[in-house]
Scaffold this active site. Structure first.
Site, PDB file in Angstrom:
ATOM      1  N   ASP A 172     -14.843 -38.258  14.131  1.00  0.00           N
ATOM      2  CA  ASP A 172     -13.626 -37.813  14.832  1.00  0.00           C
ATOM      3  C   ASP A 172     -12.703 -38.989  15.146  1.00  0.00           C
ATOM      4  OD1 ASP A 172     -14.953 -35.449  14.694  1.00  0.00           O
ATOM      5  OD2 ASP A 172     -14.981 -35.039  16.846  1.00  0.00           O
ATOM      6  N   ASP A 193     -15.642 -35.934   9.692  1.00  0.00           N
ATOM      7  CA  ASP A 193     -14.459 -35.277  10.264  1.00  0.00           C
ATOM      8  C   ASP A 193     -13.505 -36.304  10.870  1.00  0.00           C
ATOM      9  OD1 ASP A 193     -15.851 -32.963   9.615  1.00  0.00           O
ATOM     10  OD2 ASP A 193     -16.571 -32.638  11.657  1.00  0.00           O
ATOM     11  N   ARG A 260     -13.391 -30.176   5.283  1.00  0.00           N
ATOM     12  CA  ARG A 260     -14.051 -28.908   5.557  1.00  0.00           C
ATOM     13  C   ARG A 260     -13.204 -28.142   6.581  1.00  0.00           C
ATOM     14  NH1 ARG A 260     -19.653 -30.227   8.890  1.00  0.00           N
ATOM     15  NH2 ARG A 260     -18.839 -31.698  10.429  1.00  0.00           N
TER      16      ARG A 260
END
Length: 358
Positions: A172, A193, A260
């Site tokens: 993140d 991510d 994703r």
């Protein structure tokens, strides 16, 4: 707190002494003074107007409607900074991203951990490294069990502009949560991510570095665990959000999917990007939205490099029309339809001309 007179005097002396210095991407400090009504200086050793960045932010009046520049002297700023929504039109500038680092050891919460949270519109950052704690590994391969959510920056506001900045973490890394943002000549590093959120952003001429992740617990017998570059969170077809990567470079020590689905209408486009051979063949992952793949907008257009081979890609990757592509890659139509970029200081606006960007 020093008096206003002292602050202005120190600022004038600093700018006079350093006006000939050149920033890391060709921007001179003197070129960024136009349209700025006030400049203050921060230095971690205290030899300036303020010792911490948060002190400088607190000094800016609420409801500010004029551009104010905060110059960061070389050094490491170990801070947890919050820019409240009423402190707009801030330019935060370092001389070089290799010399100015904002970092903080904080992890676990995707919307509040990390060194800086931007809640104010019209925020500009130039030549700064934003870094979270779990980036000090001496090896390029990171144990999965040690990874925590650790954003290096959290963007919670519309109209932000980044030039020559580094964003470094593992999971993140760049919380591009909401609003329209423009990133140019930036470096973004992570594994899982690491560019995520429901932002509406163009990433131009950026380097995306994929860190390697290994785990004995997740992969039987141990081995490399593929990560995810993006997790974009568009929630319905009427939302305008999405991530567009134009003329970027993707490389690194790990393997990853291009993205994703963080939400059911996730939208990510890579355009004319040089992709190293580190992308898993399928390219994309539906995550928790299997069966809804027709609602995603995932596309690769005119990309090059070994990793740009699409022969093994998922069948639901989109083939966009020329009109759709032109709309997404053009700042004026995708993130600047109301002309907010034209209200930036004139020296920054000049960098947004077609000849400069495309």
């Amino acid at each position: 707190m020093k008096s206003l007179k002292s602050i202005l005097a120190l600022s004038f002396l600093f700018l006079t002494a350093t006006s000939s210095l050149v920033c890391s991407d060709g921007l001179e400090r003197k070129d960024l003074n136009e349209d700025v009504v006030k400049t203050v200086v921060v230095s971690p050793n205290g030899a300036a107007n303020f010792k911490t960045i948060q002190e400088a932010i607190d000094y800016i009046p609420s409801g500010n409607s004029n551009w104010i520049k905060i110059i960061l002297s070389p050094g490491i700023y170990n801070e947890k900074i919050v820019i409240p929504k009423e402190k707009q039109k801030i330019i935060m500038q370092g001389n070089s991203a290799s010399e100015v680092t904002i970092q903080y050891n904080d992890a676990g919460l995707s919307n509040s951990s990390g060194p800086i949270t931007v809640n104010a519109e019209y925020f500009v950052a130039i030549n700064i490294t934003f870094k979270n704690y779990n980036c000090s590994y001496s090896t390029p391969i990171i144990p999965y069990e040690e990874i925590k959510v650790a954003p290096s920056i959290i963007l919670m506001a519309d109209m932000a502009w980044f030039y020559g900045c580094n964003f470094i973490s593992v999971q993140d890394t760049l919380a591009d949560l909401l609003g329209r943002h423009y990133f140019r000549n930036c470096y973004i590093e992570g594994a899982i991510d690491f560019i995520w959120g429901n932002g509406q952003s163009i990433y131009q001429n950026c380097v995306i570095n994929v860190k390697g992740v290994t785990s004995k617990g997740v992969v039987k017998g141990g081995g490399m665990l593929p990560g995810f570059i993006t997790a974009q969170g568009r929630e319905n077809e009427k939302e305008t959000s999405g991530f567009v990567f134009k003329n970027c470079v993707i490389n690194g020590d790990g393997m990853a999917s291009l993205g994703r689905a963080y939400r059911g209408y996730s939208r990510v486009v890579f355009y004319e990007t040089n992709i190293a051979n580190i992308i898993v063949p399928q390219g994309w992952d539906a995550w928790d939205y299997k069966g809804q793949e027709d609602k995603f907008t995932y596309a690769e257009v005119n990309c090059i490099g070994e990793g740009a081979n699409k022969s093994g890609r998922v069948m639901w990757e989109k083939n966009l029309s020329a009109q759709e592509i032109d709309f997404l890659i053009e700042p004026k139509t995708f993130i600047d339809e109301d002309g907010w970029m034209g209200s930036l200081p004139s020296s920054l606006v000049s960098l947004l001309s077609p000849s400069s960007i495309f």
